[in-house]
Design a protein around this motif. Structure first.
Motif, PDB file in Angstrom:
ATOM      1  N   ARG A 210       0.820  -1.231   0.530  1.00 56.34           N
ATOM      2  CA  ARG A 210       0.237   0.522   0.357  1.00 56.34           C
ATOM      3  C   ARG A 210       1.138   1.106  -0.413  1.00 56.34           C
ATOM      4  N   SER A 235       1.233  -6.843  -2.076  1.00 55.00           N
ATOM      5  CA  SER A 235       0.250  -7.114  -0.468  1.00 55.00           C
ATOM      6  C   SER A 235      -1.358  -6.828  -1.635  1.00 55.00           C
ATOM      7  N   ARG A 236      -1.805  -8.039  -0.171  1.00 54.33           N
ATOM      8  CA  ARG A 236      -3.145  -7.847  -0.973  1.00 54.33           C
ATOM      9  C   ARG A 236      -4.104  -6.453  -0.722  1.00 54.33           C
ATOM     10  N   VAL A 250       1.083 -12.021  -2.913  1.00 53.22           N
ATOM     11  CA  VAL A 250       1.892 -13.150  -1.560  1.00 53.22           C
ATOM     12  C   VAL A 250       0.530 -13.099  -0.479  1.00 53.22           C
ATOM     13  N   THR A 253      -3.976 -15.945   1.289  1.00 55.71           N
ATOM     14  CA  THR A 253      -5.186 -16.071   0.926  1.00 55.71           C
ATOM     15  C   THR A 253      -4.392 -16.256  -1.040  1.00 55.71           C
ATOM     16  N   SER A 268       3.976  -3.641   5.689  1.00 56.34           N
ATOM     17  CA  SER A 268       3.991  -3.268   6.749  1.00 56.34           C
ATOM     18  C   SER A 268       4.235  -5.347   7.461  1.00 56.34           C
ATOM     19  N   GLN A 272      -1.025 -12.145   7.807  1.00 56.19           N
ATOM     20  CA  GLN A 272      -1.286 -13.425   6.384  1.00 56.19           C
ATOM     21  C   GLN A 272      -0.188 -12.998   5.675  1.00 56.19           C
ATOM     22  N   ASN A 287      11.441  -0.104   4.304  1.00 57.21           N
ATOM     23  CA  ASN A 287       9.801   0.713   5.006  1.00 57.21           C
ATOM     24  C   ASN A 287      10.444   2.100   5.753  1.00 57.21           C
ATOM     25  N   LEU A 306      10.467   5.304   0.157  1.00 55.48           N
ATOM     26  CA  LEU A 306      10.788   4.113  -0.744  1.00 55.48           C
ATOM     27  C   LEU A 306      10.939   5.169  -2.367  1.00 55.48           C
TER      28      LEU A 306
HETATM   29  P1  FAD Z   1      -0.319  -1.112   4.951  1.00 58.06           P
HETATM   30  O1  FAD Z   1      -0.385  -2.370   6.503  1.00 58.06           O
HETATM   31  O2  FAD Z   1      -1.099  -0.344   5.174  1.00 58.06           O
HETATM   32  O3  FAD Z   1       1.453  -1.113   4.822  1.00 58.06           O
HETATM   33  C1  FAD Z   1       1.703  -0.101   4.467  1.00 58.06           C
HETATM   34  C2  FAD Z   1       3.388  -0.402   4.465  1.00 58.06           C
HETATM   35  O4  FAD Z   1       3.873   1.275   3.938  1.00 58.06           O
HETATM   36  C3  FAD Z   1       3.725   0.281   5.890  1.00 58.06           C
HETATM   37  O5  FAD Z   1       3.901  -0.060   6.511  1.00 58.06           O
HETATM   38  C4  FAD Z   1       4.503   1.663   5.923  1.00 58.06           C
HETATM   39  O6  FAD Z   1       4.893   2.202   6.908  1.00 58.06           O
HETATM   40  C5  FAD Z   1       4.469   1.834   3.919  1.00 58.06           C
HETATM   41  N1  FAD Z   1       4.989   3.034   3.621  1.00 58.06           N
HETATM   42  C6  FAD Z   1       3.737   3.849   3.336  1.00 58.06           C
HETATM   43  N2  FAD Z   1       4.563   4.987   2.470  1.00 58.06           N
HETATM   44  C7  FAD Z   1       5.944   4.593   2.432  1.00 58.06           C
HETATM   45  C8  FAD Z   1       6.897   5.254   1.668  1.00 58.06           C
HETATM   46  N3  FAD Z   1       6.949   6.218   0.918  1.00 58.06           N
HETATM   47  N4  FAD Z   1       8.177   4.751   1.837  1.00 58.06           N
HETATM   48  C9  FAD Z   1       8.580   3.754   2.924  1.00 58.06           C
HETATM   49  N5  FAD Z   1       7.043   3.158   3.259  1.00 58.06           N
HETATM   50  C10 FAD Z   1       6.274   3.266   3.263  1.00 58.06           C
HETATM   51  N6  FAD Z   1      -2.707  -9.797   3.156  1.00 58.06           N
HETATM   52  C11 FAD Z   1      -1.235  -9.892   2.265  1.00 58.06           C
HETATM   53  O7  FAD Z   1      -0.441  -9.388   2.015  1.00 58.06           O
HETATM   54  N7  FAD Z   1      -1.735 -11.073   1.676  1.00 58.06           N
HETATM   55  C12 FAD Z   1      -2.458 -12.347   1.667  1.00 58.06           C
HETATM   56  O8  FAD Z   1      -2.986 -13.370   1.449  1.00 58.06           O
HETATM   57  C13 FAD Z   1      -3.920 -12.014   2.910  1.00 58.06           C
HETATM   58  N8  FAD Z   1      -4.739 -11.978   3.158  1.00 58.06           N
HETATM   59  C14 FAD Z   1      -5.492 -11.900   4.071  1.00 58.06           C
HETATM   60  C15 FAD Z   1      -6.102 -12.790   4.583  1.00 58.06           C
HETATM   61  C16 FAD Z   1      -6.881 -12.321   5.605  1.00 58.06           C
HETATM   62  C17 FAD Z   1      -8.274 -13.056   6.366  1.00 58.06           C
HETATM   63  C18 FAD Z   1      -7.618 -10.760   6.114  1.00 58.06           C
HETATM   64  C19 FAD Z   1      -8.357 -10.936   7.521  1.00 58.06           C
HETATM   65  C20 FAD Z   1      -6.878 -10.393   5.837  1.00 58.06           C
HETATM   66  C21 FAD Z   1      -6.029 -10.711   4.487  1.00 58.06           C
HETATM   67  N9  FAD Z   1      -4.501 -10.196   4.450  1.00 58.06           N
HETATM   68  C22 FAD Z   1      -3.251 -10.258   3.155  1.00 58.06           C
HETATM   69  C23 FAD Z   1      -4.607  -8.063   4.023  1.00 58.06           C
HETATM   70  C24 FAD Z   1      -3.716  -7.905   5.719  1.00 58.06           C
HETATM   71  O9  FAD Z   1      -3.964  -8.063   6.808  1.00 58.06           O
HETATM   72  C25 FAD Z   1      -2.534  -6.632   5.272  1.00 58.06           C
HETATM   73  O10 FAD Z   1      -4.161  -5.759   5.445  1.00 58.06           O
HETATM   74  C26 FAD Z   1      -1.761  -6.757   3.964  1.00 58.06           C
HETATM   75  O11 FAD Z   1      -1.057  -7.116   3.879  1.00 58.06           O
HETATM   76  C27 FAD Z   1      -1.285  -5.098   4.467  1.00 58.06           C
HETATM   77  O12 FAD Z   1      -0.667  -4.544   2.784  1.00 58.06           O
HETATM   78  P2  FAD Z   1       0.639  -3.700   3.255  1.00 58.06           P
HETATM   79  O13 FAD Z   1       1.230  -3.968   3.574  1.00 58.06           O
HETATM   80  O14 FAD Z   1       0.756  -3.030   1.499  1.00 58.06           O
HETATM   81  O15 FAD Z   1      -0.479  -2.222   3.598  1.00 58.06           O
END
Ligand code: FAD
Length: 322
Positions: A210, A235-236, A250, A253, A268, A272, A287, A306
């Motif tokens: 994200r 990521s999801r 990845v 799910t 992050s 999951q 990060n 990033l």
């Molecule tokens: P976030 O958690 O929002 O993290 C974004 C990160 O980016 C933060 O750490 C932040 O510090 C960093 N960031 C932001 N801007 C910058 C920048 N400019 N430079 C450097 N760093 C930055 N998730 C999966 O990935 N795969 C799955 O298969 C999966 N299955 C799921 C199944 C279930 C039943 C449930 C409930 C959830 C599932 N999820 C899955 C979702 C999971 O819980 C998280 O919500 C998801 O992984 C978060 O994605 P993220 O790390 O991209 O986003």
């Protein structure tokens, strides 16, 4: 239990065997017994010949009929159930096909399935992953026959050298198809074509989350993957936001992978997500948050923005390869 005999479902795309499913042979070999490979599909003579050259197996059973072309569980399960009269263990990879077929076989046999096996200790004793891989439990199953799915990344794939070194081929047994079930129908197959390596087979994976913020910014991940000859993961949250296609996801799910190098950017490290990549040999995380969970499991944690770091990395790599 009657004599131990392994039956292993090997997956393929009708041109080549999926190497990840060869990990099933390594898993089954932990319990000494005869090993038969089961191939299902349509016009699979060539695939059966490829399978017959694999080291360490006793025979190849080929179920060749139009109804097996798309691995529909409803069509595949009855023939496997009938075969299980002669086998004690049926092994599937934890792939979409394996996770579809194994439970149907177990259900029709009226026995419990052991899923997500990561280690084999004996003919009824396994370690399996639960809670998205955050807990490992060692279990002993009371079932007389075992229906198992394995986490393929937990077992080494047979070295291709071991396959080619074998000069004699094992016997290929043609199995007549079971009666048509007509409970499900194949509609269409939508595949993405890419000149980059396939995510589950790639040595290097560059994944974005994200933190990328938009589809346009996700191009940074693609550029880094391009210079590294890597596959793109996500990521999801990135998939749900529409930055990238969902076959890149990845995690629990999504796809479960264990590349040589996994680079997580703007991710992050939710549990999951970790479930899908924590077995990677080397993990690099970029990060801006030093306390992000991904930093705890990273071999190299780069704290920073990033949008500053990734372009520098791309330019350094381009200069190096020039
Ligand atoms: P976030 O958690 O929002 O993290 C974004 C990160 O980016 C933060 O750490 C932040 O510090 C960093 N960031 C932001 N801007 C910058 C920048 N400019 N430079 C450097 N760093 C930055 N998730 C999966 O990935 N795969 C799955 O298969 C999966 N299955 C799921 C199944 C279930 C039943 C449930 C409930 C959830 C599932 N999820 C899955 C979702 C999971 O819980 C998280 O919500 C998801 O992984 C978060 O994605 P993220 O790390 O991209 O986003």
């Amino acid at each position: 239990m009657s004599a131990i005999r392994h039956l292993i479902l090997i997956e393929h795309d009708h041109k080549k065997i999926f190497p990840a499913t060869l990990a099933l042979i390594v898993a089954a070999q932990k319990i000494t017994a005869s090993i038969d490979l089961l191939l299902m599909g349509r016009n699979i003579q060539d695939i059966a010949q490829q399978a017959a050259k694999i080291a360490g197996i006793d025979s190849v059973i080929s179920c060749d009929a139009p109804q097996y072309e798309y691995f529909l569980a409803e069509e595949c399960a009855p023939v496997i159930v009938a075969m299980m009269a002669d086998y004690s263990h049926f092994w599937c990879a934890g792939t979409s096909a394996g996770k579809n077929i194994a439970p149907r076989v177990a259900g029709l046999l009226g026995i419990g399935q052991v899923s997500n096996v990561v280690a084999v200790h004996g003919e009824r004793s396994y370690t399996r992953a639960i809670y998205a891989g955050s807990v490992l439990v060692q279990i002993e199953t009371p079932e007389q026959k075992q229906i198992l799915t394995i986490v393929t990344t937990a077992f080494p794939v047979l070295a291709s050298a071991a396959q080619s070194a074998i000069e004699t081929s094992v016997k290929i047994i043609a199995k007549p198809p079971a009666a048509l079930q007509n409970l499900s129908r194949f509609l269409h197959n939508k595949t993405t074509t890419s000149d980059r390596p396939e995510l589950t087979a790639a040595r290097i994976v560059v994944s974005g989350g994200r933190g990328l913020g938009s589809t346009e910014n996700f191009a940074l991940i693609e550029s880094l993957a391009q210079v590294l000859g890597a596959a793109v993961g996500a990521s999801r949250a990135a998939v749900d936001a529409g930055f990238v296609a969902n076959d890149c996801q990845v995690g629990q799910t999504g796809k479960i992978i264990a590349p040589e190098l996994y680079i997580a950017i703007g991710i992050s490290g939710a549990i999951q997500h970790l479930a899908g990549m924590k077995d990677s040999k080397t993990i690099v995380a970029i990060n801006k948050d030093p306390d992000a969970p991904i930093m705890q499991i990273a071999d190299y944690a780069i704290v920073g923005d990033l949008f500053e770091i990734v372009p520098q990395l791309i330019s350094l790599l381009k200069n190096k390869s020039a």
